[in-house]
Every structure is written in C-alpha cells, then in structure tokens.
Scaffold this motif. Structure first.
Motif, short mmCIF file in Angstrom:
data_model
loop_
_atom_site.label_atom_id
_atom_site.label_comp_id
_atom_site.label_asym_id
_atom_site.label_seq_id
_atom_site.Cartn_x
_atom_site.Cartn_y
_atom_site.Cartn_z
N ALA A 12 -11.04 34.81 -61.75
CA ALA A 12 -10.40 34.06 -60.22
C ALA A 12 -10.65 32.70 -60.08
O ALA A 12 -9.63 31.51 -59.72
N PHE A 13 -11.80 32.07 -60.21
CA PHE A 13 -12.23 30.80 -60.23
C PHE A 13 -12.84 30.32 -61.48
O PHE A 13 -12.64 29.24 -62.32
N HIS A 48 -4.87 28.96 -55.79
CA HIS A 48 -5.20 28.54 -54.22
C HIS A 48 -7.39 27.82 -54.11
O HIS A 48 -7.00 28.19 -53.13
N LYS A 49 -7.53 28.54 -54.91
CA LYS A 49 -8.67 28.35 -55.39
C LYS A 49 -9.67 27.50 -55.90
O LYS A 49 -9.03 25.96 -55.36
N ASP A 53 -11.54 38.98 -65.38
CA ASP A 53 -11.21 38.23 -63.95
C ASP A 53 -11.85 37.26 -64.29
O ASP A 53 -12.72 36.86 -64.15
N ASP A 105 -7.24 31.85 -59.52
CA ASP A 105 -5.91 31.88 -58.76
C ASP A 105 -5.43 30.52 -58.89
O ASP A 105 -6.56 29.48 -59.67
N THR A 107 -12.16 43.40 -56.01
CA THR A 107 -10.02 43.17 -56.00
C THR A 107 -10.11 44.09 -56.56
O THR A 107 -8.98 44.78 -56.77
N VAL A 153 -18.86 35.97 -57.79
CA VAL A 153 -18.45 35.08 -57.06
C VAL A 153 -20.28 35.13 -56.63
O VAL A 153 -20.02 34.09 -55.44
N HIS A 183 -15.74 42.39 -58.97
CA HIS A 183 -15.30 42.14 -58.28
C HIS A 183 -14.32 43.61 -57.61
O HIS A 183 -13.89 43.98 -57.76
N ALA A 221 -5.21 36.18 -56.88
CA ALA A 221 -5.71 37.42 -57.98
C ALA A 221 -5.36 38.88 -58.09
O ALA A 221 -5.62 39.73 -58.97
N THR A 222 -6.20 39.32 -56.55
CA THR A 222 -5.83 40.78 -56.59
C THR A 222 -4.40 40.42 -56.99
O THR A 222 -4.91 41.86 -57.80
C1 LIG Z 1 -11.22 35.35 -55.33
C2 LIG Z 1 -11.70 36.09 -56.18
C3 LIG Z 1 -10.71 37.42 -56.69
C4 LIG Z 1 -9.31 37.85 -55.69
O1 LIG Z 1 -8.49 36.41 -55.43
P1 LIG Z 1 -7.87 36.65 -54.12
O2 LIG Z 1 -7.13 34.96 -54.92
O3 LIG Z 1 -8.83 36.61 -52.78
O4 LIG Z 1 -6.91 37.48 -54.01
C5 LIG Z 1 -11.08 37.90 -58.18
N1 LIG Z 1 -12.15 38.04 -58.52
C6 LIG Z 1 -12.99 36.75 -58.08
C7 LIG Z 1 -14.23 36.64 -59.01
C8 LIG Z 1 -12.79 35.95 -56.57
O5 LIG Z 1 -13.79 35.36 -57.36
#
Ligand SMILES: *Cc1c(COP(=O)(O)O)cnc(C)c1O
Length: 464
Positions: free
Chosen positions: A260-261, A289-290, A258, A287, A182, A233, A180, A137-138
């Motif tokens: 990511a999950f 992978h999450k 964003d 993501d 990232t 998160v 986040h 996600a980064t």
């Molecule tokens: C994990 C996460 C990221 C970063 O994802 P990566 O796969 O580690 O690069 C960005 N934003 C949120 C909200 C996350 O939980």
C-alpha cells in the motif's frame, strides 16, 4: 444559474483553506454535536441557491476538518495531495466522465492507459503488467485476490466465476502474522474466510520468516495463495520478497504483495533493496492516495497476467459498448462498472513530479523519518521500537518512574493530539502501546519535523 459563480466561490474557499493549512491546528478535538448542529436539521423541502449551499457547506464543516493534507500530519499513512492533482481532481469532477469504457470516455481510458504504463515502469514491475485503478489498496487487494482465487482454482478444473466456491477444493491462503487488516477483509468478502488463513511467524520488525513459510507451504497441497507485504504499517519493514518469491514459485502458488505504501520504495534506487524480488509476484496492490500524494480515492492493482484479471472481473451486457480495437475498457480491470475517471489525477501527479520528483519525494520522507527519530531519541523518555528503514517511526514514551508505560504512552499521545502542532496516532506493537509517526506528505520539511519534535517532547516533559 451559470457554473461560474459557484465554482469560483468554491475555488476561493479551497485556496483559502489550503493557504492556511500549514498553520492550522492539525487535528483539534471537535464536539460531534457542534458538527451535527452545523450540518443537520430537517431535509429541506425547497432547494437553495448553489452559492449559498457551497458557503453553508464550507462553514458547516470547518471545525471538523483535519489538516491531514498539511505538513505535520503523521497519523496512519495519509499523504497530502499535490497541487497539480487537486486541480486535476476538480477538472475530473467538472468533466464528470463515466470512465468505465472507452466509448463512454476515450480520454478517461487513455489517461489510465498512459498512467498505468508509467506506474509499471516507475515501480520496476514486469513489462506488460496490467493495471486497474481502484478506490484504494483495500479494493486493489480484493481485486488481486479475486483473480488469484480464480487462477488457482482454474488449475484444478474449477471455474469459480461460473460455479462459485461450492464444490471447489479449499484454497489455502498464507499470510504473515503482521498482515494488514484489509487483506483479511478482502479474503472475508471473497469467501476465502479470514479465519482460515495460515499465519506465518514474523520477526521483531514484522517481516515474514521465510523458513517458517517453507514449513507452511510444505503442508499445503491444493490451490494456494501467499500474501506477502511490502511496508508493515508500524515499522515500514518489508517481507523478504526474493526468498518468498522463490518459495512460492517452487510450490506453484500465487503470490500477492500488499504494498500500500511500501511498494514505493521500488521507485528509488536508494531504497529499492528493501523490496528486492518484488517483481516475482503475480499481483501487487498499492495506493495512489498515500505516498503518491493524489487525492482520495486512488489505489492500483497490478497483474502479471492479463488473463487472470479478465476472468475474475468479467462482466458483460448486451448494451455495453465494448471497445473492439484494443482500446482500454477500464471497468474490466476493477470490480466496478460506472466509475470516476481516476486516471487524470494520477497522470497529473506523475507529470508534475516526473521520475526524479517521485524518487526525491519518497527519499525525502524517509530522511525526515530519520530526523524525527534522532530528535526524539535525544530524550531518555523516548524508546525507539523499530529500525527506521522507510518512512515510519515507532516510539514508546516512558514515565520518570518507568512504570505503566502503556498508559503513559497513550496519555502522551492524547496530549500531542490536543496540542495541535502535529498529529500522530497510537498502536500496539508486539503487545505494547506505541506511537506511530508516518511521514508521507510531499510538503513536510525539516522545519516541520523540528517543530513537531519540539512539541512532542514538550508534551512528554509536561507529563513526566
Ligand atoms: C493503508 C493500507 C492498506 C489499505 O489501503 P486503503 O487505501 O486504506 O484501502 C492496506 N495495506 C497496507 C499495508 C496499508 O498500509
């Protein structure tokens, strides 16, 4: 030497590891010296038999492996890898495709094309959305914000790809206070400056306050990007995306989400209300992978407009063999040229679960979070800090006297980690120490929750 011996040996080692994963201490402390001794030494002058190399690797790393793909790892937001995706990942290595262009790997191109279409449908994003397969996600946010930067500056006559930022008007970037790290990292890499962001206040769950966003937008007159979040998160809460979408559109700003999950809530009719309005954004990151439970590295960036993406990621050389008939050249969607064929594992995940399986996996993790919270809150020494809306449980541990809960919480976390039944991490939430429990693994069952809750409460009571 044929491949057979070495690959079969690796397969046996992998199966042995995964067969034992559920009973392995989850994240036992290991002395770094032990790992350095096992793996270190001088660079060998002469090469070794690949079978010996594989054996030495497996035995050398053993003590330092964290059972994060097992059912009782609740740290960060990790997820495990579904069996079909591990197998697909092995094959990805065996096939060793350079999936940058169609010419270099027609299969790598079409697998991404097909998986991209499935993902857009599954997440309910606008038809025609373009997808890039990134390392995580980064890099998905980096790619999205590069395209955002390009698009908002193009509207004021700046070609940032050609001219860079020198001479461009400042780009206002608005984030929620619970952004986040990232996203800030992506901004820092893009020359947008992580310290220049305008932060919008959030509520006690980390959700952006839409009224406060309205006020901030009112003072942003030039090119503007808004970064919203689906899935904080710590709490799992999502920003009020429908209101944010409306405000950003009225302002003519770019909206990036964003997720990511948290974006995976969109794959469940029961949970989709958490991200109502998500489809209004210009770009999204999430993501694989999450929560989709594919092996690392796997992330996705989604774009409403293919044009913005093309412009930001353009790259060409005389010897590059670009497809001419509309086949997908994967590298045009990400900031990389040579790259792994990331589509195979994603294709395998979606085929192995199907729409119903993804939905069921997401919903099951959320109901496991409810169960964990209920079990823990039976004890007066546990204070629940978040509303359990998704897969995140945020708690704080209270000593008997009730004093110094920060230090006590950290001590309980250390004891839980050393105990090895499960693994959870610490955080700070609104100025206070807390423990984060994130449930995002396909294999986590009720029995794992009960066993972990028992272990957590045992550690707490021992210290109380
Ligand atoms: C994990 C996460 C990221 C970063 O994802 P990566 O796969 O580690 O690069 C960005 N934003 C949120 C909200 C996350 O939980």
């Amino acid at each position: 030497m044929s491949h057979r011996d070495v690959l079969q040996r690796a397969a046996n080692l992998a199966v042995g590891y995964l067969d034992g994963i559920a009973e392995r201490p989850v994240g036992p402390p290991v002395a770094v010296d032990r790992l350095r001794a096992a793996l270190g030494g001088p660079l060998p002058e002469k090469g070794e038999d690949p079978r010996v190399v594989v054996e030495s690797l497996a035995s050398g790393v053993e003590a330092g492996l964290v059972a994060s793909c097992g059912p009782r790892y609740f740290g960060f937001v990790i997820g495990g890898a579904l069996p079909a995706t591990v197998a697909a990942d092995w094959l990805t290595s065996a096939w060793d495709q350079n999936a940058w262009t169609y010419a270099a790997s027609p299969a790598g191109s079409v697998a991404e094309e097909v998986a991209a279409g499935w993902l857009v449908e599954l997440l309910g994003l606008p038809a025609g959305t373009s997808v890039g397969f990134t390392t995580g996600a980064t890099m998905a946010s980096f790619t999205a914000l590069a395209a955002a930067r390009s698009a908002v500056l193009r509207r004021v006559g700046i070609d940032v790809e050609e001219e860079g930022l020198a001479g461009a008007p400042p780009v206002a970037v608005i984030v929620g206070d619970a952004v986040h790290a990232t996203v800030l990292a992506a901004l820092q890499m893009l020359g947008l400056g992580r310290g220049r962001v305008r932060r919008v206040a959030t509520d006690d769950q980390g959700r952006m306050d839409a009224e406060a966003l309205r006020d901030v937008l009112a003072i942003c007159h030039g090119p503007t990007i808004v970064c919203a979040q689906a899935g904080e998160v710590n709490t799992g809460a999502s920003d009020p995306l429908a209101e944010i979408g409306k405000l950003t559109r009225e302002h003519g700003a770019w909206l990036h989400i964003d997720g990511a999950f948290g974006l995976w809530a969109a794959a469940s009719p029961k949970l989709r209300h958490l991200v109502t309005g998500v489809e209004q954004a210009d770009s999204w990151s999430t993501d694989g992978h999450k929560w989709l439970n594919v092996p690392y590295d796997s992330g996705f960036v989604f774009f409403r407009s293919r044009e913005a993406l093309r412009q930001a990621m353009s790259l060409d050389a005389a010897y590059y063999a670009m497809s001419e008939k509309g086949e997908r050249d994967n590298f045009l969607c990400v900031p990389e040229s040579s790259r792994r064929a990331r589509g195979f594992t994603v294709w395998a995940a979606l085929r192995s679960l199907g729409r119903a399986g993804v939905r069921e996996m997401i919903e099951r993790c959320c109901s496991m979070a409810q169960r964990m919270a209920a079990r823990l809150c039976d004890d007066p020494g546990v204070e629940l800090l978040n509303d359990i809306v998704l897969n995140q449980v945020l708690v704080r541990f209270l000593s008997r006297g009730g004093d110094n809960a920060d230090a006590f919480t950290r001590e309980v976390i250390r004891r839980i980690q050393a105990d090895g039944t499960c693994w959870l991490g610490g955080t700070r939430w609104r100025g206070r120490a807390a423990a984060r429990i994130s449930i995002s693994n396909w294999s986590t069952a009720e029995a794992d929750i009960d066993r972990s809750a028992d272990a957590i409460l045992r550690c707490l009571r021992e210290l109380r």
